[in-house]
Design a protein around this motif. Structure first.
Motif, mmCIF file in Angstrom:
data_model
loop_
_atom_site.group_PDB
_atom_site.id
_atom_site.type_symbol
_atom_site.label_atom_id
_atom_site.label_comp_id
_atom_site.label_asym_id
_atom_site.label_seq_id
_atom_site.Cartn_x
_atom_site.Cartn_y
_atom_site.Cartn_z
ATOM 1 N N TYR A 22 65.459 -71.237 38.536
ATOM 2 C CA TYR A 22 66.223 -72.354 39.071
ATOM 3 C C TYR A 22 66.668 -73.249 37.923
ATOM 4 O O TYR A 22 66.139 -73.183 36.842
ATOM 5 N N GLY A 23 67.618 -74.096 38.172
ATOM 6 C CA GLY A 23 68.060 -75.037 37.149
ATOM 7 C C GLY A 23 69.489 -74.779 36.754
ATOM 8 O O GLY A 23 70.304 -74.375 37.569
ATOM 9 N N ARG A 24 69.786 -74.999 35.504
ATOM 10 C CA ARG A 24 71.156 -74.835 35.000
ATOM 11 C C ARG A 24 71.662 -73.433 35.365
ATOM 12 O O ARG A 24 70.997 -72.440 35.135
ATOM 13 N N GLY A 25 72.829 -73.400 35.955
ATOM 14 C CA GLY A 25 73.408 -72.119 36.331
ATOM 15 C C GLY A 25 72.816 -71.534 37.594
ATOM 16 O O GLY A 25 72.917 -70.338 37.825
ATOM 17 N N SER A 26 72.180 -72.362 38.407
ATOM 18 C CA SER A 26 71.481 -71.829 39.573
ATOM 19 C C SER A 26 72.424 -71.177 40.576
ATOM 20 O O SER A 26 72.038 -70.211 41.226
ATOM 21 N N GLU A 27 73.663 -71.667 40.707
ATOM 22 C CA GLU A 27 74.600 -71.019 41.629
ATOM 23 C C GLU A 27 74.924 -69.606 41.152
ATOM 24 O O GLU A 27 75.043 -68.689 41.964
ATOM 25 N N GLU A 28 75.037 -69.426 39.846
ATOM 26 C CA GLU A 28 75.257 -68.090 39.309
ATOM 27 C C GLU A 28 74.047 -67.210 39.589
ATOM 28 O O GLU A 28 74.177 -66.029 39.878
ATOM 29 N N ARG A 29 72.854 -67.808 39.491
ATOM 30 C CA ARG A 29 71.631 -67.049 39.775
ATOM 31 C C ARG A 29 71.576 -66.651 41.245
ATOM 32 O O ARG A 29 71.173 -65.547 41.576
ATOM 33 N N VAL A 30 72.000 -67.557 42.145
ATOM 34 C CA VAL A 30 72.046 -67.231 43.566
ATOM 35 C C VAL A 30 72.979 -66.042 43.780
ATOM 36 O O VAL A 30 72.642 -65.095 44.505
ATOM 37 N N ASP A 31 74.142 -66.079 43.156
ATOM 38 C CA ASP A 31 75.102 -64.980 43.293
ATOM 39 C C ASP A 31 74.515 -63.670 42.780
ATOM 40 O O ASP A 31 74.660 -62.611 43.405
ATOM 41 N N ALA A 32 73.851 -63.730 41.626
ATOM 42 C CA ALA A 32 73.248 -62.524 41.055
ATOM 43 C C ALA A 32 72.123 -62.008 41.940
ATOM 44 O O ALA A 32 72.032 -60.801 42.199
ATOM 45 N N TYR A 33 71.252 -62.913 42.399
ATOM 46 C CA TYR A 33 70.172 -62.514 43.310
ATOM 47 C C TYR A 33 70.737 -61.889 44.584
ATOM 48 O O TYR A 33 70.213 -60.893 45.079
ATOM 49 N N THR A 34 71.804 -62.468 45.121
ATOM 50 C CA THR A 34 72.396 -61.948 46.349
ATOM 51 C C THR A 34 72.882 -60.518 46.134
ATOM 52 O O THR A 34 72.608 -59.630 46.960
ATOM 53 N N ALA A 35 73.556 -60.288 45.037
ATOM 54 C CA ALA A 35 74.037 -58.934 44.736
ATOM 55 C C ALA A 35 72.868 -57.966 44.554
ATOM 56 O O ALA A 35 72.884 -56.851 45.098
ATOM 57 N N GLU A 36 71.843 -58.388 43.803
ATOM 58 C CA GLU A 36 70.669 -57.535 43.592
ATOM 59 C C GLU A 36 69.982 -57.232 44.917
ATOM 60 O O GLU A 36 69.581 -56.086 45.178
ATOM 61 N N CYS A 37 69.833 -58.250 45.732
ATOM 62 C CA CYS A 37 69.163 -58.108 47.016
ATOM 63 C C CYS A 37 69.910 -57.130 47.916
ATOM 64 O O CYS A 37 69.307 -56.223 48.507
ATOM 65 N N LEU A 38 71.219 -57.299 48.021
ATOM 66 C CA LEU A 38 71.998 -56.430 48.900
ATOM 67 C C LEU A 38 72.042 -54.995 48.379
ATOM 68 O O LEU A 38 72.045 -54.043 49.170
#
Length: 82
Positions: A22-38
């Protein structure tokens, strides 16, 4: 509706989401996690539709999990300071 989506998401979040992401760039991390998860869900035969029927928006669910992990870490750190 099956429980496949919620069961998959709960297991995936436990294994993959940490407050340190979490933290700086967290929206990018959410996007990356979403792609990894799916991607992982597809490999296990769980569709995005199944997941979203059970939990709603995948990215929102992951964002909430990241928020919760950060809060838990803050709470843990403050308890250790006492």
């Amino acid at each position: 509706m099956s429980k496949a989506g919620i069961d998959f998401m709960n297991a995936w979040v436990r294994e993959n989401v940490a407050s340190s992401s979490y933290g700086r760039g967290s929206e990018e991390r959410v996007d990356a996690y979403t792609a990894e998860c799916l991607d992982e869900a597809a490999r296990q035969g769980v569709t995005r539709q199944e997941i979203e029927e059970d939990i709603g928006d995948v990215g929102g669910y992951i964002r909430d999990a990241m928020d919760e992990a950060a809060r838990a870490e803050l709470h843990s750190d403050s308890a250790e300071d006492e």
